[in-house]
Design a protein around this motif. Structure first.
Motif, mmCIF file in Angstrom:
data_model
loop_
_atom_site.group_PDB
_atom_site.id
_atom_site.type_symbol
_atom_site.label_atom_id
_atom_site.label_comp_id
_atom_site.label_asym_id
_atom_site.label_seq_id
_atom_site.Cartn_x
_atom_site.Cartn_y
_atom_site.Cartn_z
ATOM 1 N N ILE A 150 0.311 5.543 4.608
ATOM 2 C CA ILE A 150 1.625 5.059 3.785
ATOM 3 C C ILE A 150 3.034 5.807 5.165
ATOM 4 O O ILE A 150 3.045 5.431 5.191
ATOM 5 C CB ILE A 150 2.136 5.226 2.729
ATOM 6 N N ALA A 151 2.745 7.183 5.380
ATOM 7 C CA ALA A 151 3.505 7.840 6.630
ATOM 8 C C ALA A 151 3.391 6.971 8.160
ATOM 9 O O ALA A 151 4.518 7.194 8.510
ATOM 10 C CB ALA A 151 2.858 9.225 6.066
ATOM 11 N N TRP A 152 2.007 7.004 8.062
ATOM 12 C CA TRP A 152 1.683 6.268 9.557
ATOM 13 C C TRP A 152 2.173 5.080 9.745
ATOM 14 O O TRP A 152 3.248 4.682 10.676
ATOM 15 C CB TRP A 152 -0.058 5.974 9.654
ATOM 16 N N ILE A 153 2.580 4.023 8.711
ATOM 17 C CA ILE A 153 3.176 2.989 8.782
ATOM 18 C C ILE A 153 4.506 3.170 8.860
ATOM 19 O O ILE A 153 4.776 1.689 9.072
ATOM 20 C CB ILE A 153 2.545 1.848 7.373
ATOM 21 N N GLU A 154 5.231 4.058 7.654
ATOM 22 C CA GLU A 154 6.278 3.757 7.776
ATOM 23 C C GLU A 154 7.212 4.579 9.124
ATOM 24 O O GLU A 154 8.119 4.505 10.262
ATOM 25 C CB GLU A 154 7.141 5.158 6.986
ATOM 26 N N ASP A 163 5.994 -2.698 1.323
ATOM 27 C CA ASP A 163 5.733 -2.913 0.520
ATOM 28 C C ASP A 163 4.696 -3.787 0.826
ATOM 29 O O ASP A 163 2.995 -3.790 0.199
ATOM 30 C CB ASP A 163 6.479 -3.758 -0.628
ATOM 31 N N VAL A 164 4.288 -4.908 1.490
ATOM 32 C CA VAL A 164 3.855 -5.702 1.628
ATOM 33 C C VAL A 164 1.653 -5.114 2.597
ATOM 34 O O VAL A 164 1.046 -5.201 1.902
ATOM 35 C CB VAL A 164 3.522 -7.133 2.951
ATOM 36 N N MET A 165 2.150 -3.364 2.738
ATOM 37 C CA MET A 165 1.219 -2.983 3.570
ATOM 38 C C MET A 165 0.899 -2.097 2.734
ATOM 39 O O MET A 165 -0.074 -2.583 2.385
ATOM 40 C CB MET A 165 1.916 -2.657 4.561
ATOM 41 N N LYS A 166 1.373 -1.394 1.585
ATOM 42 C CA LYS A 166 0.674 -1.257 0.643
ATOM 43 C C LYS A 166 0.205 -1.794 -0.167
ATOM 44 O O LYS A 166 -0.437 -1.544 -1.078
ATOM 45 C CB LYS A 166 2.051 -0.874 -0.392
ATOM 46 N N VAL A 167 0.523 -3.359 -0.982
ATOM 47 C CA VAL A 167 -0.137 -3.677 -1.503
ATOM 48 C C VAL A 167 -1.314 -4.160 -0.850
ATOM 49 O O VAL A 167 -2.512 -4.257 -1.397
ATOM 50 C CB VAL A 167 0.390 -5.037 -2.562
ATOM 51 N N ASN A 168 -1.410 -5.459 0.181
ATOM 52 C CA ASN A 168 -1.881 -6.277 1.051
ATOM 53 C C ASN A 168 -3.266 -5.112 1.742
ATOM 54 O O ASN A 168 -4.072 -5.822 1.924
ATOM 55 C CB ASN A 168 -1.931 -7.061 2.179
ATOM 56 N N TYR A 169 -3.303 -4.135 2.241
ATOM 57 C CA TYR A 169 -3.970 -3.254 2.969
ATOM 58 C C TYR A 169 -3.871 -2.113 1.839
ATOM 59 O O TYR A 169 -5.062 -1.763 1.556
ATOM 60 C CB TYR A 169 -3.584 -2.386 4.253
#
Length: 187
Positions: free
Chosen positions: A146-150, A89-95
């Motif tokens: 998002i797939a990369w982040i996960e 969630d942090v990555m989705k919002v902040n980046y």
């Protein structure tokens, strides 16, 4: 006295419900700007418009440009989650959401437009991880980001520092790309 030159300017502020985003929106309203707010939570400010948007949902972010309409002189990316939130969630919002919002608003910006994103001292280690940052920055599609982040939990860690490192590195890259359009981008 409008020492910053925002009287009559159309601006978008994400994260206007609280904290630095709320303070930014209030200051711009006080300077005479036409402020269009974006946040997950409704806000009690005299905004020109408000869009309730979850930066974790790409479709909501993409709809903002149509809702704001017209030309946008400046974008202030103030929305963000702390390191206590879930890392994805942090990555989705902040980046990822911040990047998507910026890329959605940029076509509405005339020459001389400006983009400012809040980063943090938490991102100061960006230069030590440039190859990893560039790997993710090189992915244009939100869902693929998002797939990369996960799939890279070891790199993402708690999400906060990595997201702020990404904002710094992405801003540096974009500043070079936007110079021909005479748009400024800073963090």
């Amino acid at each position: 006295m409008d020492v910053l030159g925002y009287a009559g300017k159309r601006v978008v502020v994400s994260g206007c419900f609280s904290g630095m985003g709320n303070a930014t929106a209030r200051m711009l309203i006080g300077l005479g700007a036409e402020v269009h707010g974006i946040d997950y939570k409704p806000v009690d400010l005299p905004l020109a418009s408000f869009n309730q948007v979850d930066l974790r949902v790409a479709e909501q972010v993409k709809a903002v440009a149509g809702s704001v309409g017209g030309s946008v002189d400046a974008l202030f990316n103030c929305a963000g989650l702390p390191q206590t939130a879930a890392p994805v969630d942090v990555m989705k919002v902040n980046y990822a959401g911040t990047r998507l919002l910026t890329e959605t608003i940029m076509p509405l910006m005339p020459e001389g437009g400006a983009i400012a994103s809040i980063s943090s001292n938490g991102g100061l280690g960006w230069s030590r991880r440039m190859s990893v940052l560039m790997e993710l920055i090189g992915i244009a599609d939100y869902n693929e980001q998002i797939a990369w982040i996960e799939s890279h939990a070891d790199q993402v860690s708690e999400g906060y520092a990595f997201s702020k490192e990404l904002i710094i590195a992405w801003t540096l890259l974009m500043s070079n790309r936007l110079v021909d359009r005479k748009l400024r981008i800073n963090c």
